[in-house]
Design an enzyme around this catalytic site. Structure first.
Site, PDB file in Angstrom:
ATOM      1  N   GLY A  11       0.756  -1.370  -0.089  1.00  0.00           N
ATOM      2  CA  GLY A  11      -0.051   0.052   0.054  1.00  0.00           C
ATOM      3  C   GLY A  11       0.721   1.242  -0.011  1.00  0.00           C
ATOM      4  O   GLY A  11       0.311   2.439   0.418  1.00  0.00           O
ATOM      5  N   ASN A  13       1.708   3.025  -2.666  1.00  0.00           N
ATOM      6  CA  ASN A  13       0.905   3.644  -3.831  1.00  0.00           C
ATOM      7  C   ASN A  13      -0.457   4.260  -2.910  1.00  0.00           C
ATOM      8  O   ASN A  13      -0.824   5.570  -3.205  1.00  0.00           O
ATOM      9  CB  ASN A  13       0.428   3.071  -4.920  1.00  0.00           C
ATOM     10  N   ILE A  87     -10.293  -7.659 -12.660  1.00  0.00           N
ATOM     11  CA  ILE A  87     -11.461  -6.888 -12.575  1.00  0.00           C
ATOM     12  C   ILE A  87     -12.475  -7.514 -13.579  1.00  0.00           C
ATOM     13  O   ILE A  87     -12.294  -7.417 -14.518  1.00  0.00           O
ATOM     14  CB  ILE A  87     -11.070  -5.522 -13.317  1.00  0.00           C
ATOM     15  N   ASN A 101      -4.993   1.427 -13.674  1.00  0.00           N
ATOM     16  CA  ASN A 101      -4.097   0.794 -12.919  1.00  0.00           C
ATOM     17  C   ASN A 101      -2.554   1.229 -13.391  1.00  0.00           C
ATOM     18  O   ASN A 101      -2.296   1.936 -14.421  1.00  0.00           O
ATOM     19  CB  ASN A 101      -4.029  -0.551 -13.514  1.00  0.00           C
ATOM     20  N   HIS A 103       1.313  -0.138 -13.704  1.00  0.00           N
ATOM     21  CA  HIS A 103       2.152  -1.409 -13.671  1.00  0.00           C
ATOM     22  C   HIS A 103       3.496  -0.995 -13.799  1.00  0.00           C
ATOM     23  O   HIS A 103       4.029  -0.158 -14.410  1.00  0.00           O
ATOM     24  CB  HIS A 103       1.798  -2.100 -14.965  1.00  0.00           C
TER      25      HIS A 103
HETATM   26  C1  GAR Z   1       3.391  -1.356  -7.346  1.00  0.00           C
HETATM   27  O1  GAR Z   1       4.915  -1.481  -7.809  1.00  0.00           O
HETATM   28  C2  GAR Z   1       2.700  -1.741  -8.605  1.00  0.00           C
HETATM   29  O2  GAR Z   1       2.999  -1.142  -9.637  1.00  0.00           O
HETATM   30  C3  GAR Z   1       2.708  -2.996  -8.549  1.00  0.00           C
HETATM   31  O3  GAR Z   1       2.490  -3.755  -7.442  1.00  0.00           O
HETATM   32  C4  GAR Z   1       3.160  -2.818  -6.588  1.00  0.00           C
HETATM   33  C5  GAR Z   1       2.386  -2.441  -5.316  1.00  0.00           C
HETATM   34  O4  GAR Z   1       3.070  -1.669  -4.363  1.00  0.00           O
HETATM   35  N1  GAR Z   1       1.608  -3.413  -9.350  1.00  0.00           N
HETATM   36  C6  GAR Z   1       1.483  -4.722 -10.300  1.00  0.00           C
HETATM   37  O5  GAR Z   1       2.584  -5.308 -10.394  1.00  0.00           O
HETATM   38  C7  GAR Z   1       0.203  -5.029 -11.113  1.00  0.00           C
HETATM   39  N2  GAR Z   1       0.624  -5.983 -12.131  1.00  0.00           N
HETATM   40  P1  GAR Z   1       2.061  -1.203  -3.084  1.00  0.00           P
HETATM   41  O6  GAR Z   1       1.372  -2.092  -2.405  1.00  0.00           O
HETATM   42  O7  GAR Z   1       3.391  -0.691  -2.176  1.00  0.00           O
HETATM   43  O8  GAR Z   1       1.444   0.505  -3.779  1.00  0.00           O
END
Ligand code: GAR
Length: 188
Positions: A11, A13, A87, A101, A103
């Protein structure tokens, strides 16, 4: 304008987005939804007083559960931030061009099934790439396949470890994702 953030894990982000909009007059983080009850993102949301809901996968996929929940919190826009469940089409239909999203690669490279979090950075390292980056895209029925909205790049050196690559890419996410979200919401 109420946004919901969908999460599955740490979490960083999610918290960054909550903080970014915390002083906004017209954009509010109204809900953090997780498909996993142990997601640390829920602790971060609680800390900021943002309502949280846990909806494990079978329930998450049910239209009669998810759409009323979105209505209950009056959600206008959905932001995925490390959300790992698929989703469903009914949600994409109900929120056409209002689900995005992030990525951790320069899509279309290193996207698709199984490509998330550290797996992406490991693949970038194995491929010997000289740059990596992040992609913000609309969510479509294909994993990591929706229309690309924005990409940000960072240079890599051959001596970068997987952790170094992850850290460089993460820095981009912290710096740019909230601003991209705001631009899309404001139609800029
Ligand atoms: C982030 O790096 C995001 O880009 C990635 O998961 C991480 C979540 O970190 N998303 C994916 O890989 C989607 N395919 P967070 O929970 O600390 O925000």
């Amino acid at each position: 304008m109420n946004i919901a953030i969908f999460v599955s894990g740490n979490g960083t982000n999610c918290e960054n987005i909550i903080e970014y909009f915390s002083n906004s007059k017209d954009i509010k983080t109204a809900l953090v939804l997780s498909d996993r009850e142990n997601a640390y993102a829920l602790v971060r949301a609680d800390k900021h007083g943002v309502p949280t809901v846990v909806l494990p996968k079978p329930e998450f996929g049910k239209e009669a559960v998810l759409l009323p929940l979105m209505r209950k919190y009056d959600i206008d826009f959905i932001v995925l931030a490390g959300f790992l469940a698929f989703i469903p089409d009914f949600l994409i239909g109900a929120y056409d061009h209002r689900i995005i999203n992030i990525h951790p690669s320069l899509l279309p490279e290193f996207g698709g099934k199984g490509m998330y979090g550290h797996h992406v950075h490991e693949a970038v390292k194995a491929a010997g790439k000289s740059e990596t980056g992040m992609t913000v895209h609309y969510v479509s029925g294909r994993i990591d396949g929706g229309e690309i909205i924005a990409q940000f790049k960072t240079a890599l050196s051959p001596s970068d470890s997987v952790d170094d690559i992850a850290a460089k890419e993460h820095e981009l996410e912290m710096k740019y994702y909230p601003g991209v979200i705001e631009k899309i919401i404001r139609g800029l």
